[in-house]
Design an enzyme around this catalytic site. Structure first.
Site, PDB file in Angstrom:
ATOM      1  N   PRO A   2       6.021 -24.806  -3.006  1.00 54.05           N
ATOM      2  CA  PRO A   2       5.048 -24.971  -4.064  1.00 54.05           C
ATOM      3  C   PRO A   2       4.603 -23.694  -4.768  1.00 54.05           C
ATOM      4  O   PRO A   2       4.428 -22.663  -4.138  1.00 54.05           O
ATOM      5  CB  PRO A   2       3.857 -25.560  -3.325  1.00 54.05           C
ATOM      6  CG  PRO A   2       3.962 -25.000  -1.956  1.00 54.05           C
ATOM      7  CD  PRO A   2       5.379 -24.626  -1.707  1.00 54.05           C
ATOM      8  N   GLU A   3       4.420 -23.816  -6.049  1.00 60.48           N
ATOM      9  CA  GLU A   3       3.674 -22.824  -6.829  1.00 60.48           C
ATOM     10  C   GLU A   3       2.488 -23.549  -7.453  1.00 60.48           C
ATOM     11  O   GLU A   3       2.157 -24.657  -7.030  1.00 60.48           O
ATOM     12  CB  GLU A   3       4.580 -22.193  -7.903  1.00 60.48           C
ATOM     13  CG  GLU A   3       5.784 -21.483  -7.299  1.00 60.48           C
ATOM     14  CD  GLU A   3       6.743 -20.933  -8.352  1.00 60.48           C
ATOM     15  OE1 GLU A   3       6.269 -20.449  -9.382  1.00 60.48           O
ATOM     16  OE2 GLU A   3       7.949 -21.005  -8.133  1.00 60.48           O
ATOM     17  N   LYS A  68      -2.588 -20.501  -5.830  1.00 60.87           N
ATOM     18  CA  LYS A  68      -1.902 -21.408  -4.903  1.00 60.87           C
ATOM     19  C   LYS A  68      -2.793 -21.813  -3.734  1.00 60.87           C
ATOM     20  O   LYS A  68      -2.301 -22.407  -2.775  1.00 60.87           O
ATOM     21  CB  LYS A  68      -0.620 -20.745  -4.378  1.00 60.87           C
ATOM     22  CG  LYS A  68       0.346 -20.328  -5.476  1.00 60.87           C
ATOM     23  CD  LYS A  68       1.522 -19.530  -4.939  1.00 60.87           C
ATOM     24  CE  LYS A  68       2.295 -18.882  -6.087  1.00 60.87           C
ATOM     25  NZ  LYS A  68       3.353 -17.974  -5.599  1.00 60.87           N
ATOM     26  N   HIS A  96       8.031 -32.647  11.419  1.00 65.04           N
ATOM     27  CA  HIS A  96       7.331 -31.359  11.375  1.00 65.04           C
ATOM     28  C   HIS A  96       5.830 -31.521  11.133  1.00 65.04           C
ATOM     29  O   HIS A  96       5.184 -30.613  10.601  1.00 65.04           O
ATOM     30  CB  HIS A  96       7.925 -30.433  10.321  1.00 65.04           C
ATOM     31  CG  HIS A  96       9.406 -30.292  10.431  1.00 65.04           C
ATOM     32  ND1 HIS A  96      10.028 -29.730  11.518  1.00 65.04           N
ATOM     33  CD2 HIS A  96      10.406 -30.682   9.609  1.00 65.04           C
ATOM     34  CE1 HIS A  96      11.334 -29.753  11.352  1.00 65.04           C
ATOM     35  NE2 HIS A  96      11.589 -30.336  10.207  1.00 65.04           N
ATOM     36  N   ARG A 114       8.377 -24.398   8.635  1.00 63.23           N
ATOM     37  CA  ARG A 114       8.507 -22.965   8.889  1.00 63.23           C
ATOM     38  C   ARG A 114       7.176 -22.280   9.149  1.00 63.23           C
ATOM     39  O   ARG A 114       7.150 -21.058   9.341  1.00 63.23           O
ATOM     40  CB  ARG A 114       9.206 -22.293   7.697  1.00 63.23           C
ATOM     41  CG  ARG A 114      10.686 -22.617   7.632  1.00 63.23           C
ATOM     42  CD  ARG A 114      11.326 -22.082   6.364  1.00 63.23           C
ATOM     43  NE  ARG A 114      11.356 -20.635   6.328  1.00 63.23           N
ATOM     44  CZ  ARG A 114      11.783 -19.929   5.280  1.00 63.23           C
ATOM     45  NH1 ARG A 114      12.203 -20.549   4.196  1.00 63.23           N
ATOM     46  NH2 ARG A 114      11.793 -18.631   5.314  1.00 63.23           N
ATOM     47  N   ARG A 146      -2.909  -9.579 -19.976  1.00 64.72           N
ATOM     48  CA  ARG A 146      -1.905  -8.549 -20.281  1.00 64.72           C
ATOM     49  C   ARG A 146      -1.767  -7.634 -19.076  1.00 64.72           C
ATOM     50  O   ARG A 146      -2.726  -7.003 -18.651  1.00 64.72           O
ATOM     51  CB  ARG A 146      -2.318  -7.742 -21.510  1.00 64.72           C
ATOM     52  CG  ARG A 146      -1.237  -6.781 -21.937  1.00 64.72           C
ATOM     53  CD  ARG A 146      -1.277  -6.532 -23.430  1.00 64.72           C
ATOM     54  NE  ARG A 146      -0.154  -5.711 -23.871  1.00 64.72           N
ATOM     55  CZ  ARG A 146       0.245  -5.625 -25.134  1.00 64.72           C
ATOM     56  NH1 ARG A 146      -0.408  -6.311 -26.058  1.00 64.72           N
ATOM     57  NH2 ARG A 146       1.254  -4.877 -25.465  1.00 64.72           N
ATOM     58  N   ARG A 255      14.245 -11.355  -4.379  1.00 64.23           N
ATOM     59  CA  ARG A 255      14.297 -12.775  -4.729  1.00 64.23           C
ATOM     60  C   ARG A 255      15.278 -12.990  -5.873  1.00 64.23           C
ATOM     61  O   ARG A 255      15.441 -12.138  -6.740  1.00 64.23           O
ATOM     62  CB  ARG A 255      12.918 -13.272  -5.179  1.00 64.23           C
ATOM     63  CG  ARG A 255      11.755 -12.797  -4.334  1.00 64.23           C
ATOM     64  CD  ARG A 255      11.845 -13.238  -2.906  1.00 64.23           C
ATOM     65  NE  ARG A 255      11.961 -14.674  -2.770  1.00 64.23           N
ATOM     66  CZ  ARG A 255      10.930 -15.525  -2.797  1.00 64.23           C
ATOM     67  NH1 ARG A 255       9.711 -15.055  -2.938  1.00 64.23           N
ATOM     68  NH2 ARG A 255      11.113 -16.805  -2.663  1.00 64.23           N
TER      69      ARG A 255
END
Length: 269
Positions: A2-3, A68, A96, A114, A146, A255
């Site tokens: 998720p974001e 988040k 899980h 995890r 910005r 990433r």
DNA sequence: CACCATGTTAGGAG
DNA sequence: ACTCCTAACATGGT
């Protein structure tokens, strides 16, 4: 995985699901109950399970979100929730399962294979502080500020202290929408690029939230049978939907970044 | 087996 | 003080 849009979806689901007090708590794996938002899953272990039971029979408030993180108030105590990369709240039976909240109309389960996410029970004031501690403005509610620095813009967008809510997938997609090179040093973006990026971020977050739909249960891209409605994510070699050039992949800050080398190319000094 | 994974943090090098 | 990289967390999928 998720974001911000997925966390917002989760917040709305929790709000719909939980309008009456929790009746019982079942902790299957105490490692997800954390002592602080900054502690690693296995660090800061305390009697978190006992602190969870304090919430029983208390009326829940609508959950709040910043970036988040979610704050979920029950009287004078609250939970700060983070899904990490693998956490999920669901009303279905699931593998899980780490914590089960028993409601009048059935179980609500937190699953996290995890253990990259967690649940932080805190007194209300401490939870309020933890909700926003170390985070920049919320990317959806407050918009994109910005940013400064010489870091590549993609890396800056993922820095939660600079702007809260964007992660690897949505940062890359927003840069594609804005036609901005993910490698461009942040300080080199001109006013026009910033304007496009503000729009790109807002549109990407709206698009993602809308794509998640009105379904009861969230489905992540990585889930078996999960959809991938995103034009770039994991599509190296496929044609860019805007210009047809092959989508590329590069690595930034460890990433993957997917991008279009043709329409995101920027002239660099 | 190797490599990858929408997140975050600590530690270390330059 | 910045910037950047790596390992670690713990597990599953390709």
């Amino acid at each position: 995985m998720p974001e911000l849009p997925e966390v917002e979806f989760c917040r709305r689901a929790l709000d719909r699901w939980v309008r009456a007090p929790i009746r019982a708590v079942e902790v299957l794996d105490p490692r997800v109950i954390r002592g602080a938002t900054t502690a690693r899953p296995t660090a800061g272990l305390d009697d978190g399970a006992a602190r969870l039971t304090r919430l029983i029979d208390r009326p829940p408030a609508p959950p709040e979100r910043h970036g988040k993180r979610i704050l979920w108030r029950f009287g004078e105590d609250a939970l700060v929730l983070h899904l990490g990369m693998t956490g999920k709240w669901t009303r279905r039976p699931t593998p899980h399962a780490k914590v089960i909240l028993h409601l009048d109309d059935g179980p609500l389960t937190y699953a996290d294979p995890r253990l990259l996410g967690g649940i932080v029970p805190l007194p209300l004031a401490a939870a309020r502080a933890a909700l926003t501690a170390g985070l920049g403005p919320d990317a959806l509610r407050d918009g994109l500020p910005r940013l400064t620095g010489r870091r590549p813009i993609k890396v800056a967008l993922m820095d939660q202290a600079a702007v809260a809510g964007l992660g690897n997938l949505h940062a890359a997609e927003a840069l594609w929408r804005a036609c901005v090179d993910p490698r461009a040093p942040t300080d080199t973006l001109d006013d026009d690029a910033w304007a496009r990026l503000r729009v790109g971020v807002a549109e990407q977050l709206r698009f993602a939230l809308q794509t998640l739909g009105e379904d009861e249960e969230i489905l992540y891209v990585e889930d078996p049978g999960g959809p991938n409605p995103f034009p770039l994510y994991q599509r190296a070699g496929e044609p860019c939907p805007r210009c047809g050039a092959p989508i590329g992949r590069l690595v930034q800050a460890g990433r993957s970044t997917w991008w279009c080398p043709a329409c995101q190319a920027v002239s660099r000094p």
